[in-house]
Structures are given as structure tokens and as C-alpha cells.
Design an enzyme around this catalytic site. Structure first.
Site, PDB file in Angstrom:
ATOM      1  N   ASP A   4      52.278  35.687  42.657  1.00  0.00           N
ATOM      2  CA  ASP A   4      51.475  36.279  41.580  1.00  0.00           C
ATOM      3  C   ASP A   4      52.237  36.066  40.288  1.00  0.00           C
ATOM      4  O   ASP A   4      53.417  35.706  40.308  1.00  0.00           O
ATOM      5  CB  ASP A   4      51.214  37.775  41.829  1.00  0.00           C
ATOM      6  CG  ASP A   4      49.874  38.208  41.227  1.00  0.00           C
ATOM      7  OD1 ASP A   4      49.682  38.010  40.015  1.00  0.00           O
ATOM      8  OD2 ASP A   4      49.024  38.717  41.966  1.00  0.00           O
TER       9      ASP A   4
ATOM     10  N   LYS B 135      32.451  30.989  37.196  1.00  0.00           N
ATOM     11  CA  LYS B 135      32.278  30.854  38.651  1.00  0.00           C
ATOM     12  C   LYS B 135      31.234  29.782  38.965  1.00  0.00           C
ATOM     13  O   LYS B 135      31.398  28.987  39.894  1.00  0.00           O
ATOM     14  CB  LYS B 135      31.887  32.200  39.278  1.00  0.00           C
ATOM     15  CG  LYS B 135      33.019  33.215  39.295  1.00  0.00           C
ATOM     16  CD  LYS B 135      34.179  32.747  40.191  1.00  0.00           C
ATOM     17  CE  LYS B 135      35.351  33.665  40.193  1.00  0.00           C
ATOM     18  NZ  LYS B 135      36.513  33.136  40.910  1.00  0.00           N
TER      19      LYS B 135
ATOM     20  N   GLN C 159      43.344  42.955  44.294  1.00  0.00           N
ATOM     21  CA  GLN C 159      42.607  43.748  45.289  1.00  0.00           C
ATOM     22  C   GLN C 159      42.400  42.969  46.590  1.00  0.00           C
ATOM     23  O   GLN C 159      42.677  43.468  47.672  1.00  0.00           O
ATOM     24  CB  GLN C 159      41.244  44.176  44.716  1.00  0.00           C
ATOM     25  CG  GLN C 159      40.499  45.170  45.612  1.00  0.00           C
ATOM     26  CD  GLN C 159      39.000  45.233  45.331  1.00  0.00           C
ATOM     27  OE1 GLN C 159      38.428  44.371  44.674  1.00  0.00           O
ATOM     28  NE2 GLN C 159      38.363  46.267  45.848  1.00  0.00           N
TER      29      GLN C 159
ATOM     30  N   TYR D 243      32.403  35.411  33.025  1.00  0.00           N
ATOM     31  CA  TYR D 243      32.879  35.351  34.416  1.00  0.00           C
ATOM     32  C   TYR D 243      31.896  34.540  35.266  1.00  0.00           C
ATOM     33  O   TYR D 243      32.287  33.634  36.016  1.00  0.00           O
ATOM     34  CB  TYR D 243      33.008  36.786  34.924  1.00  0.00           C
ATOM     35  CG  TYR D 243      33.368  36.960  36.378  1.00  0.00           C
ATOM     36  CD1 TYR D 243      34.571  36.498  36.892  1.00  0.00           C
ATOM     37  CD2 TYR D 243      32.493  37.638  37.246  1.00  0.00           C
ATOM     38  CE1 TYR D 243      34.901  36.702  38.227  1.00  0.00           C
ATOM     39  CE2 TYR D 243      32.830  37.847  38.575  1.00  0.00           C
ATOM     40  CZ  TYR D 243      34.026  37.372  39.063  1.00  0.00           C
ATOM     41  OH  TYR D 243      34.350  37.582  40.376  1.00  0.00           O
TER      42      TYR D 243
HETATM   43  C1  AKB Z   1      32.965  42.156  39.538  1.00  0.00           C
HETATM   44  O1  AKB Z   1      32.362  43.240  39.514  1.00  0.00           O
HETATM   45  O2  AKB Z   1      33.244  41.497  38.526  1.00  0.00           O
HETATM   46  C2  AKB Z   1      33.352  41.586  40.879  1.00  0.00           C
HETATM   47  C3  AKB Z   1      32.332  40.617  41.387  1.00  0.00           C
HETATM   48  C4  AKB Z   1      31.008  41.095  41.818  1.00  0.00           C
HETATM   49  O3  AKB Z   1      32.600  39.452  41.458  1.00  0.00           O
HETATM   50  N1  AKB Z   1      33.546  42.631  41.829  1.00  0.00           N
END
Ligand code: AKB
Length: 315
Positions: free
Chosen positions: A34, A146, A12, A142
Site C-alpha cells: 500500500d 471505471k 476495505q 469514479y
Molecule cells: C462506492 O460507493 O463508491 C463504492 C462502489 C459502489 O463502487 N462502494
């Protein structure tokens, strides 16, 4: 100056970023890569290499082949997909970062952009106007990846002098490319469904407020932080970044101003819990002070632009 490499260029953000960087620096100076070839028109629009971000040798080879100076590492598994495959998410999100950090440490590249996210915050973080420095106890894989990545970026900068720059993206909304696997994706899907079906069933509840940004602003922020003089980049973990925040109910109201018969229903799923753990609004004063960040799009302007573009694409 060497060339620019985008890893994860078919995603995206990567697609839009590649187009903008090519406009600015010339198509042959911006190498898209990619793990697989995406849209044929995009792949044909300039240099493209198939590169697996997890394969150090492949990344190093492409950097040497094109004399790359700057890398934008956009390959990642987003929040919702990562919850379904935590081990792979951790592997991809962390090891791709280590590869580029180590290549910069070895002076094979000069500068890195690496995206972080509002997902670094968790349920114990203050939800309104979330500060740059605050409690960070992410509850998603996630978010954990991060947050760890941010610590490593700062470490590589402080210890090895690596010039790495980062933004904590909010939910991103664009008309040209679909998002993949995030919790904020509803805010893109809703526009497509409003035009195709006149109705949308949202996977978040009506009052779930989240920080969001139009893609034009996000791309500009990404390029501006990379162009800023190094001494202005005082935060080497990642900068809070903000433009707007809204709920599904509020975005539906703005769509109704253009499509009066539009209807929305709510069927929250596992993504509700992820959204509930994130901030509702973000304090991005450090980005505004350090490198002059200013957003341009609010909810009304974004809705008008999204519907205009998507309608003309459908014609
Ligand atoms: C997600 O929804 O995982 C991403 C983000 C907020 O990092 N768009």
C-alpha cells in the site's frame, strides 16, 4: 507458481482479500502493499511493501523482487472522494491500471484482478435488474474511470492476450474494515452507530435502493473468478455481480429486530445525487453461468453476522 501481489492491501477489500489469500496460499506467497503502512498487526502478518501504485518503477521492482505472477490492483479513489478530487481520481484509477496492464503485456506478470463497480452505469441506464450489456453513461468521475478501465482491460485482453479479470462490485459491507469514501458506506456506518449510539443519521434518503453485497461473498467472488479456467471467463471488460438490494429504511428495519430502540434520521447530502444515478438491482446471470457465481448472504443473514461480530469486538 509465482507469488501474489495485492496493491492497495490496507483498504476495505484489500485487507480481507489479503487475509483470505494467505489462508489459501500461505502467508509468504501473498505480498501486501500500500502507499503507506496501515494497522501494525496487519502489516506484521506477512510480507508487506510500501508501494505507490502510480509509480511504475516501484510496482515493477516489487514484482521482480518477489517473482509475482498475479496482481490484485485494489488501489482506487471511490465515488464520493473522487468527486472532491476529480483530477487525482482519474490519475490514480487509470494510471495504476495502465501500469499493471503494461507489465502483463511485457509478460512480467501472468494474471490481473481489477475491480470495477456499479458506478459504470448512469442515470440513463435501466435501473431494475440492470443487464450486463446496456446503456452506460456514468455521471461521476469514479464511474467514468471505471468504465474507461473496463474498455482498456478488454482491449489489452483482445489485442495483447492479457489475462485480466474483473467484477463490477456493488456496495460492500464488512465488520472488520471500514470503507473509505464511497456512496454506499452508510450501510457499514449504520451498524457501528446502531451499537455505539442506538441511532444513525443517514446521508441518503429512506427509499434509496442500491445493490449491495456482504464482504464474505465479495471476497469469494474475487477469488473464484481468478481461479476459474481462462476459457470460462468470456467477459474481459467486467462482470455484473449481485447478492441483494435494499434501502436505508429496510436495513434499519432489520437492525430493529436486534436492537428494538434503534432510530434512524435522514439528511441527504451530495451523495444522494450519485446514488440516484446508479442501478437499484443488478442482473448477474453471466457471472452465474460462466463461472458459477452464487451469493450466500441476504440482508437478514448479513445483519445478524455484522451485529454479532461488531458486538464481540466491542466487549
Ligand atoms: C462506492 O460507493 O463508491 C463504492 C462502489 C459502489 O463502487 N462502494
Amino acid at each position: 507458481m509465482g507469488t501474489i501481489l495485492i496493491i492497495g492491501a490496507c483498504g476495505q477489500i484489500g485487507t480481507e482479500l489479503t487475509k483470505k489469500l494467505r489462508e489459501l496460499y500461505g502467508k509468504d506467497n501473498v505480498i501486501a502493499s500500500d502507499v503507506r503502512k496501515g494497522d501494525p498487526e496487519f502489516v506484521a502478518s506477512g510480507p508487506f511493501e510500501v508501494v505507490n501504485a502510480l509509480d511504475f518503477n516501484q510496482v515493477e521492482e516489487v514484482i521482480e523482487k518477489y517473482k509475482v505472477a498475479e496482481v490484485y490492483l485494489m488501489a482506487a479513489l471511490l465515488s464520493a472522494t473522487a468527486e472532491k478530487n476529480p483530477a487525482f481520481a482519474w490519475d490514480l484509477n487509470m494510471n495504476s491500471l495502465f501500469h499493471v496492464l503494461n507489465l502483463a503485456k511485457a509478460e512480467k506478470i501472468k494474471k490481473i484482478f481489477w475491480p470495477s463497480s456499479i458506478a459504470v452505469f448512469g442515470p440513463t441506464t435501466p435501473k431494475q435488474n440492470t443487464p450486463q450489456y446496456t446503456v452506460m453513461e456514468p455521471s461521476t468521475v469514479y464511474g467514468i474511470s471505471k468504465q474507461s478501465g473496463e474498455r482498456w482491460c478488454e482491449y489489452y485482453h483482445n489485442i495483447y492476450g492479457v489475462d485480466v479479470r474483473s467484477i463490477r462490485y456493488p456496495g460492500l459491507i464488512s465488520w472488520s474494515t471500514l470503507p473509505g469514501g464511497g456512496t454506499t458506506d452508510y450501510a457499514v456506518d449504520i451498524y457501528h452507530k446502531a451499537l455505539s449510539d442506538g441511532s444513525y443519521t443517514c446521508f441518503l434518503s429512506e427509499d434509496t435502493r442500491l445493490p449491495m453485497m456482504y464482504m464474505d461473498d465479495a471476497i469469494r467472488a474475487t477469488i473464484e473468478i481468478m481461479q476459474a479456467p481462462a476459457e470460462n471467463i468470456k467477459i474481459r471488460s467486467s462482470y455484473n455481480l449481485s447478492a441483494m438490494d435494499f434501502t436505508p429504511k429496510e436495513i434499519a428495519e432489520t437492525i430493529k429486530q436486534h436492537i428494538p430502540d434503534f432510530t434512524i434520521a435522514y439528511e441527504p447530502d451530495f451523495r444522494q445525487k450519485i446514488a440516484d444515478s446508479w442501478p437499484q438491482s443488478i442482473d448477474d446471470s453471466h457471472a452465474r453461468n460462466d463461472w458459477n457465481w452464487q451469493h450466500q448472504y441476504g440482508l437478514d443473514a448479513m445483519t445478524t453476522d455484522m451485529l454479532e461480530h461488531l458486538s464481540s469486538m466491542a466487549e
